[in-house]
Design a protein around this motif. Sequence first.
Motif, PDB file in Angstrom:
ATOM      1  N   GLY A   9      45.670 -10.136 -19.025  1.00 15.84           N
ATOM      2  CA  GLY A   9      44.436  -8.549 -18.437  1.00 15.84           C
ATOM      3  C   GLY A   9      45.473  -7.375 -17.968  1.00 15.84           C
ATOM      4  O   GLY A   9      45.550  -6.734 -17.539  1.00 15.84           O
TER       5      GLY A   9
ATOM      6  N   GLU B 281      36.678   0.255 -16.667  1.00 14.81           N
ATOM      7  CA  GLU B 281      37.004  -1.141 -15.897  1.00 14.81           C
ATOM      8  C   GLU B 281      36.527  -2.527 -16.032  1.00 14.81           C
ATOM      9  O   GLU B 281      37.045  -2.964 -15.940  1.00 14.81           O
ATOM     10  CB  GLU B 281      36.520  -0.854 -13.974  1.00 14.81           C
ATOM     11  CG  GLU B 281      37.399   0.697 -13.669  1.00 14.81           C
ATOM     12  CD  GLU B 281      36.693   0.870 -12.206  1.00 14.81           C
ATOM     13  OE1 GLU B 281      37.782   0.567 -11.178  1.00 14.81           O
ATOM     14  OE2 GLU B 281      35.984   1.483 -12.036  1.00 14.81           O
ATOM     15  N   ARG B 282      35.431  -2.032 -16.061  1.00 11.14           N
ATOM     16  CA  ARG B 282      34.424  -3.909 -16.593  1.00 11.14           C
ATOM     17  C   ARG B 282      35.428  -4.179 -17.756  1.00 11.14           C
ATOM     18  O   ARG B 282      35.440  -5.053 -18.633  1.00 11.14           O
ATOM     19  CB  ARG B 282      33.255  -3.517 -16.970  1.00 11.14           C
ATOM     20  CG  ARG B 282      32.419  -4.281 -17.706  1.00 11.14           C
ATOM     21  CD  ARG B 282      30.837  -4.340 -18.196  1.00 11.14           C
ATOM     22  NE  ARG B 282      30.332  -3.822 -18.766  1.00 11.14           N
ATOM     23  CZ  ARG B 282      30.691  -4.051 -20.562  1.00 11.14           C
ATOM     24  NH1 ARG B 282      31.744  -4.697 -20.905  1.00 11.14           N
ATOM     25  NH2 ARG B 282      30.502  -2.985 -21.015  1.00 11.14           N
TER      26      ARG B 282
ATOM     27  N   ASP C 270      38.659  -5.378 -17.226  1.00  7.91           N
ATOM     28  CA  ASP C 270      38.174  -6.868 -16.779  1.00  7.91           C
ATOM     29  C   ASP C 270      38.153  -7.437 -17.759  1.00  7.91           C
ATOM     30  O   ASP C 270      38.425  -8.889 -17.619  1.00  7.91           O
ATOM     31  CB  ASP C 270      37.148  -6.597 -15.859  1.00  7.91           C
ATOM     32  CG  ASP C 270      37.860  -6.201 -14.735  1.00  7.91           C
ATOM     33  OD1 ASP C 270      39.261  -5.612 -14.112  1.00  7.91           O
ATOM     34  OD2 ASP C 270      37.228  -6.005 -13.886  1.00  7.91           O
ATOM     35  N   GLU C 271      37.719  -7.309 -18.773  1.00 10.36           N
ATOM     36  CA  GLU C 271      36.981  -8.260 -19.725  1.00 10.36           C
ATOM     37  C   GLU C 271      37.981  -8.977 -20.877  1.00 10.36           C
ATOM     38  O   GLU C 271      37.883  -9.700 -21.958  1.00 10.36           O
ATOM     39  CB  GLU C 271      35.962  -8.279 -20.176  1.00 10.36           C
ATOM     40  CG  GLU C 271      34.693  -7.978 -19.234  1.00 10.36           C
ATOM     41  CD  GLU C 271      32.830  -7.088 -19.788  1.00 10.36           C
ATOM     42  OE1 GLU C 271      33.648  -7.318 -21.668  1.00 10.36           O
ATOM     43  OE2 GLU C 271      32.305  -7.989 -19.196  1.00 10.36           O
TER      44      GLU C 271
ATOM     45  N   CYS D  88      45.053  -4.577 -22.512  1.00 14.32           N
ATOM     46  CA  CYS D  88      44.026  -2.972 -22.368  1.00 14.32           C
ATOM     47  C   CYS D  88      45.511  -2.446 -22.924  1.00 14.32           C
ATOM     48  O   CYS D  88      46.740  -2.434 -22.407  1.00 14.32           O
ATOM     49  CB  CYS D  88      43.461  -2.202 -21.573  1.00 14.32           C
ATOM     50  SG  CYS D  88      43.376  -1.019 -21.322  1.00 14.32           S
TER      51      CYS D  88
END
Length: 142
Positions: free
Chosen positions: A29, A97-98, A101-102, A106
Amino acid sequence: MHRGEIRLLPDEHAQEACGRALASALPHGTVVFLEGELGSGKTTLTQGLVRALGFGGEVSSPTYALMQLYPTYEGPVLHVDAYRIRHAAELYAMDLERLIDESRLCVIEWGQLFYEDFPEAWLLRLEYLDGGRAGRQITRLR
């Protein structure tokens, strides 16, 4: 890599190897911001990160696509190039954002508009050494 640490990267192989080494140190994450001049090696470093996590295909700059998702055995890696973004809302409208989160990881190039939104993110700067195009250094700013 610790805050304030500087590593010398004499060539593209060293840049990719640095990315590979960093991948195992980054928790699931993590958001990583990469800053540096055009051609300083942001995408090359990202190639190392993505390949270390198990993606075997081509990793390219998402300058025109804005975002690329690379499937890895640890989860997807989201690679964002915000160079052409003038307002953060443009990427948030694309469900940023999604997607973060997944994602396992990043990586955001040219992400100055988003620094405040991700205070726990890593910030890495790639710079040319002595004005030359071959040697570079990477510094972890946060």
